[in-house]
Design a protein around this motif. Structure first.
Motif, PDB file in Angstrom:
ATOM      1  N   ARG A 137       0.820  -1.188   0.000  1.00 12.83           N
ATOM      2  CA  ARG A 137       0.000   0.000   0.000  1.00 12.83           C
ATOM      3  C   ARG A 137       0.867   1.257   0.000  1.00 12.83           C
ATOM      4  O   ARG A 137       0.555   2.250  -0.634  1.00 12.83           O
ATOM      5  CB  ARG A 137      -0.869  -0.044   1.279  1.00 12.83           C
ATOM      6  CG  ARG A 137      -2.030   0.911   1.364  1.00 12.83           C
ATOM      7  CD  ARG A 137      -2.781   0.702   2.710  1.00 12.83           C
ATOM      8  NE  ARG A 137      -1.870   0.538   3.843  1.00 12.83           N
ATOM      9  CZ  ARG A 137      -1.212   1.537   4.457  1.00 12.83           C
ATOM     10  NH1 ARG A 137      -1.384   2.763   4.064  1.00 12.83           N
ATOM     11  NH2 ARG A 137      -0.392   1.289   5.465  1.00 12.83           N
ATOM     12  N   GLU A 138       1.991   1.194   0.734  1.00  8.72           N
ATOM     13  CA  GLU A 138       2.847   2.379   0.871  1.00  8.72           C
ATOM     14  C   GLU A 138       4.329   1.997   0.821  1.00  8.72           C
ATOM     15  O   GLU A 138       4.745   1.007   1.422  1.00  8.72           O
ATOM     16  CB  GLU A 138       2.564   3.079   2.214  1.00  8.72           C
ATOM     17  CG  GLU A 138       3.401   4.350   2.389  1.00  8.72           C
ATOM     18  CD  GLU A 138       3.179   5.039   3.744  1.00  8.72           C
ATOM     19  OE1 GLU A 138       2.334   4.564   4.530  1.00  8.72           O
ATOM     20  OE2 GLU A 138       3.880   6.038   4.004  1.00  8.72           O
ATOM     21  N   VAL A 139       5.092   2.795   0.071  1.00  8.96           N
ATOM     22  CA  VAL A 139       6.548   2.628   0.026  1.00  8.96           C
ATOM     23  C   VAL A 139       7.162   3.882   0.635  1.00  8.96           C
ATOM     24  O   VAL A 139       6.920   4.990   0.160  1.00  8.96           O
ATOM     25  CB  VAL A 139       7.045   2.444  -1.432  1.00  8.96           C
ATOM     26  CG1 VAL A 139       8.575   2.492  -1.490  1.00  8.96           C
ATOM     27  CG2 VAL A 139       6.545   1.129  -2.012  1.00  8.96           C
ATOM     28  N   ILE A 140       7.915   3.711   1.734  1.00  9.77           N
ATOM     29  CA  ILE A 140       8.568   4.854   2.374  1.00  9.77           C
ATOM     30  C   ILE A 140      10.027   4.880   1.919  1.00  9.77           C
ATOM     31  O   ILE A 140      10.782   3.957   2.200  1.00  9.77           O
ATOM     32  CB  ILE A 140       8.512   4.750   3.915  1.00  9.77           C
ATOM     33  CG1 ILE A 140       7.071   4.464   4.383  1.00  9.77           C
ATOM     34  CG2 ILE A 140       9.055   6.021   4.569  1.00  9.77           C
ATOM     35  CD1 ILE A 140       6.953   4.174   5.870  1.00  9.77           C
ATOM     36  N   CYS A 141      10.417   5.920   1.187  1.00  8.52           N
ATOM     37  CA  CYS A 141      11.791   5.991   0.673  1.00  8.52           C
ATOM     38  C   CYS A 141      12.688   6.657   1.699  1.00  8.52           C
ATOM     39  O   CYS A 141      12.780   7.883   1.760  1.00  8.52           O
ATOM     40  CB  CYS A 141      11.833   6.766  -0.632  1.00  8.52           C
ATOM     41  SG  CYS A 141      11.018   5.897  -1.965  1.00  8.52           S
ATOM     42  N   CYS A 142      13.369   5.854   2.507  1.00 10.64           N
ATOM     43  CA  CYS A 142      14.264   6.383   3.532  1.00 10.64           C
ATOM     44  C   CYS A 142      15.685   6.248   2.991  1.00 10.64           C
ATOM     45  O   CYS A 142      16.533   5.594   3.570  1.00 10.64           O
ATOM     46  CB  CYS A 142      14.047   5.563   4.794  1.00 10.64           C
ATOM     47  SG  CYS A 142      14.558   6.383   6.285  1.00 10.64           S
ATOM     48  N   THR A 143      15.919   6.897   1.845  1.00  5.93           N
ATOM     49  CA  THR A 143      17.178   6.689   1.116  1.00  5.93           C
ATOM     50  C   THR A 143      18.210   7.784   1.380  1.00  5.93           C
ATOM     51  O   THR A 143      19.234   7.836   0.704  1.00  5.93           O
ATOM     52  CB  THR A 143      16.891   6.608  -0.398  1.00  5.93           C
ATOM     53  OG1 THR A 143      16.093   7.750  -0.771  1.00  5.93           O
ATOM     54  CG2 THR A 143      16.117   5.361  -0.754  1.00  5.93           C
ATOM     55  N   GLY A 144      17.929   8.657   2.352  1.00  7.85           N
ATOM     56  CA  GLY A 144      18.906   9.699   2.704  1.00  7.85           C
ATOM     57  C   GLY A 144      18.513  11.048   2.142  1.00  7.85           C
ATOM     58  O   GLY A 144      17.885  11.140   1.089  1.00  7.85           O
ATOM     59  N   ALA A 145      18.922  12.115   2.853  1.00  2.20           N
ATOM     60  CA  ALA A 145      18.506  13.465   2.465  1.00  2.20           C
ATOM     61  C   ALA A 145      19.549  14.162   1.603  1.00  2.20           C
ATOM     62  O   ALA A 145      19.456  15.354   1.351  1.00  2.20           O
ATOM     63  CB  ALA A 145      18.205  14.277   3.723  1.00  2.20           C
TER      64      ALA A 145
END
Lengths: 201, 201
Positions: A137-145
């Motif tokens: 349902r949801e993909v959280i992209c915690c790939t860096g800022a």
């Protein structure tokens, strides 16, 4: 004068680790050899054990040393929310924040043509296939800022646009306890733009 | 969530190396495991080779991987001048400066009662016995310009007072290329106190 060949080989390996330079690699190599012999032996066998037992979970990419992945085998976790990270150690950091109960997908780094990290080699193609297969349902992209992290997140969001899956990223803003005058302008600007309502508890 | 046990063991070892903290040790452990498998295998075997081949020269304490010490077996070096250092890697630095053709004596660190480094464990007792046995004209205490290094040098100088052996230490002063306004007051004071005559070449 050169250091003994074996010492140099140890230093050469250590120099390939992050933030270890030529001088510090030699310093670390000598420090290794100055430690008690039994500790060095234990380190050797831990490394060898790692070579045989440590592997990545075929499902999420986490580094594991047993048969089953502690995240994927946990049926109480929400399989419809997928957190995308670029390194296995990011999973530890997120787990220790006690703020996420979904599943993970570990990429091999951010997308970077300059560093030869492609859609295939980072695992983004596998991620997209997994999401397109449904159930998420949801993909959280915690790939860096940083720039590469944001580019990776933007790519994933655009590739999944048609699927209807929600693609999000963690909030950007002032770090907890930050002193305002030391915040950089980009962070401060994003913190103000993303301001939230103060809720009375 | 904890990292896999083997990863933690690798990190625990790395944390004992200088300037590696808890967070960076885990970061280095993950970076180790992210390197190609054959490199990790080569590193393991270099470490194991080090365990069997690397040893300290019984004469000078240098770390060597062959049968004979390159310094002690070099008959062109001046055996009457002994440079005392507190770490085997200091020998490399001095050799690379091409300014010394005598022999070395490597102590196991500076004298420090707080860190349980005694006359016996640092090897100072062995050094004194060696000098007292004769054949040495000058002992250069290159034990470092910090408090512990200077204490060690002063101790050696006072212990050898009666022998008539000259005990010296490297000049203190401004490092080559230093900008005067950034020099700390102690260094600047010592540089001025130890000023030398400008010789026309």
């Amino acid at each position: 004068m050169e250091p003994p060949k074996t010492v140099q080989q140890i230093a050469d390996f250590l120099r390939r680790l992050p933030s270890v330079g030529t001088k510090s690699s030699l310093r670390l190599a000598y420090a290794c050899l100055a430690l008690p012999r039994e500790d060095l032996e234990a380190f050797c066998s831990a490394l060898e054990r790692a070579l045989t037992t440590i592997h990545t979970c075929p499902e999420c990419g986490l580094l594991i040393d047993g048969d089953s992945c502690p995240i994927c085998s946990d049926s109480t976790r929400d399989g419809s929310t997928l957190m995308v990270v670029t390194s296995a150690k990011d999973v530890l950091a997120i787990e220790n924040s006690d703020s996420f109960r979904g599943r993970y997908f570990v990429l091999s780094g951010t997308l970077s043509p300059a560093a030869h990290r492609t859609l295939e080699s980072t695992g983004i193609n596998r991620l997209l296939a997994k999401v397109q297969a449904g159930g998420i349902r949801e993909v959280i992209c915690c790939t860096g800022a940083d720039l590469e992290g944001e580019t990776t997140a933007l790519y994933i969001a655009s590739a999944l646009k048609e699927t209807g899956v929600e693609v999000t990223r963690p909030a950007e803003g002032l770090p907890s306890g930050a002193v305002l005058e030391y915040a950089d302008p980009v962070t401060l600007g994003r913190a103000i733009k993303g301001r939230t309502k103060i809720e009375e508890e």
